[in-house]
Design a protein around this motif. Structure first.
Motif, PDB file in Angstrom:
ATOM      1  N   CYS A  96      -6.712 -99.058 -25.611  1.00  0.00           N
ATOM      2  CA  CYS A  96      -5.374 -98.270 -25.009  1.00  0.00           C
ATOM      3  C   CYS A  96      -4.391 -99.097 -24.443  1.00  0.00           C
ATOM      4  O   CYS A  96      -4.647 -99.719 -23.584  1.00  0.00           O
ATOM      5  CB  CYS A  96      -5.915 -96.929 -24.457  1.00  0.00           C
ATOM      6  N   ARG A  97      -3.291 -99.129 -25.057  1.00  0.00           N
ATOM      7  CA  ARG A  97      -2.085-100.166 -24.676  1.00  0.00           C
ATOM      8  C   ARG A  97      -0.915 -99.259 -24.228  1.00  0.00           C
ATOM      9  O   ARG A  97       0.241 -99.598 -24.256  1.00  0.00           O
ATOM     10  CB  ARG A  97      -2.037-101.248 -25.249  1.00  0.00           C
ATOM     11  N   ILE A  98      -0.949 -97.768 -24.439  1.00  0.00           N
ATOM     12  CA  ILE A  98      -0.107 -96.958 -24.370  1.00  0.00           C
ATOM     13  C   ILE A  98       0.930 -97.156 -23.239  1.00  0.00           C
ATOM     14  O   ILE A  98       2.185 -97.133 -23.141  1.00  0.00           O
ATOM     15  CB  ILE A  98      -0.614 -95.623 -24.609  1.00  0.00           C
ATOM     16  N   CYS A  99       0.402 -97.039 -21.947  1.00  0.00           N
ATOM     17  CA  CYS A  99       1.034 -97.263 -20.839  1.00  0.00           C
ATOM     18  C   CYS A  99       1.796 -98.663 -20.764  1.00  0.00           C
ATOM     19  O   CYS A  99       2.996 -98.670 -20.089  1.00  0.00           O
ATOM     20  CB  CYS A  99       0.289 -96.921 -19.508  1.00  0.00           C
ATOM     21  N   ILE A 100       1.042 -99.700 -20.733  1.00  0.00           N
ATOM     22  CA  ILE A 100       1.802-100.942 -20.828  1.00  0.00           C
ATOM     23  C   ILE A 100       2.750-101.144 -21.664  1.00  0.00           C
ATOM     24  O   ILE A 100       3.731-101.716 -21.618  1.00  0.00           O
ATOM     25  CB  ILE A 100       0.411-102.203 -21.082  1.00  0.00           C
ATOM     26  N   GLU A 101       2.612-100.428 -22.865  1.00  0.00           N
ATOM     27  CA  GLU A 101       3.722-100.819 -23.858  1.00  0.00           C
ATOM     28  C   GLU A 101       4.968-100.072 -23.639  1.00  0.00           C
ATOM     29  O   GLU A 101       6.007-100.322 -24.017  1.00  0.00           O
ATOM     30  CB  GLU A 101       3.039-100.634 -25.241  1.00  0.00           C
ATOM     31  N   THR A 102       4.389 -98.760 -23.234  1.00  0.00           N
ATOM     32  CA  THR A 102       5.644 -97.860 -23.124  1.00  0.00           C
ATOM     33  C   THR A 102       6.509 -97.812 -21.628  1.00  0.00           C
ATOM     34  O   THR A 102       7.569 -97.829 -21.640  1.00  0.00           O
ATOM     35  CB  THR A 102       4.881 -96.358 -22.930  1.00  0.00           C
ATOM     36  N   PHE A 103       5.867 -98.292 -20.608  1.00  0.00           N
ATOM     37  CA  PHE A 103       6.458 -98.619 -19.283  1.00  0.00           C
ATOM     38  C   PHE A 103       6.321 -99.899 -18.665  1.00  0.00           C
ATOM     39  O   PHE A 103       6.973-100.234 -17.662  1.00  0.00           O
ATOM     40  CB  PHE A 103       5.615 -97.743 -18.326  1.00  0.00           C
ATOM     41  N   GLY A 104       5.708-100.849 -19.349  1.00  0.00           N
ATOM     42  CA  GLY A 104       5.588-102.328 -18.944  1.00  0.00           C
ATOM     43  C   GLY A 104       6.975-103.150 -19.248  1.00  0.00           C
ATOM     44  O   GLY A 104       7.846-102.666 -19.774  1.00  0.00           O
TER      45      GLY A 104
END
Length: 128
Positions: free
Chosen positions: A120-128
């Motif tokens: 899961c890389r959702i947060c890193i890709e969305t908010f990073g």
């Protein structure tokens, strides 16, 4: 995924950020009543944060950069006494930064075992 990232932030991250902010203000010598007034919360809530009855699941202080942001926010709060909307907005920005840096991933996978932080890389890709 039973618990999405926003639920994890609302249930665990935000209260932990607020708890740490209360601790920082207390370390600076403010009373529980003064902290409550500055943060626009009850003295009872301040007491629960300090007793670790609320917001205790994430040790925010272990993230040095986040802790520094909270110390800066504490300085602003003491100096400028902003309204509750400003404080809330700043805490939300810090929570989103934690998502973007992947700080919440391991904790998220503990509260929701279906999450695989390696996939899961959702947060890193969305908010990073």
């Amino acid at each position: 995924m039973r618990t999405n990232a926003f639920e994890a932030v609302a249930r665990y991250v935000y209260p932990s950020l607020r708890r740490r902010l209360v601790e920082i203000l207390r370390e600076r010598g403010l009373t529980q009543i003064q902290i409550a007034e500055l943060l626009h919360i009850t003295q009872s809530a301040v007491s629960r944060y300090l007793r670790m009855n609320r917001g205790a699941l994430i040790e925010v202080e272990k993230f040095q950069d986040i802790d520094e942001k909270l110390k800066g926010l504490a300085d602003t709060i003491v100096r400028e006494k902003p309204d509750e909307y400003y404080i809330h907005g700043e805490l939300v920005k810090i929570a989103v930064e934690m998502l973007g840096k992947g700080y919440v991933c391991s904790f998220h996978s503990k509260v929701d075992p279906e999450i695989d932080p390696k996939l899961c890389r959702i947060c890193i890709e969305t908010f990073g």
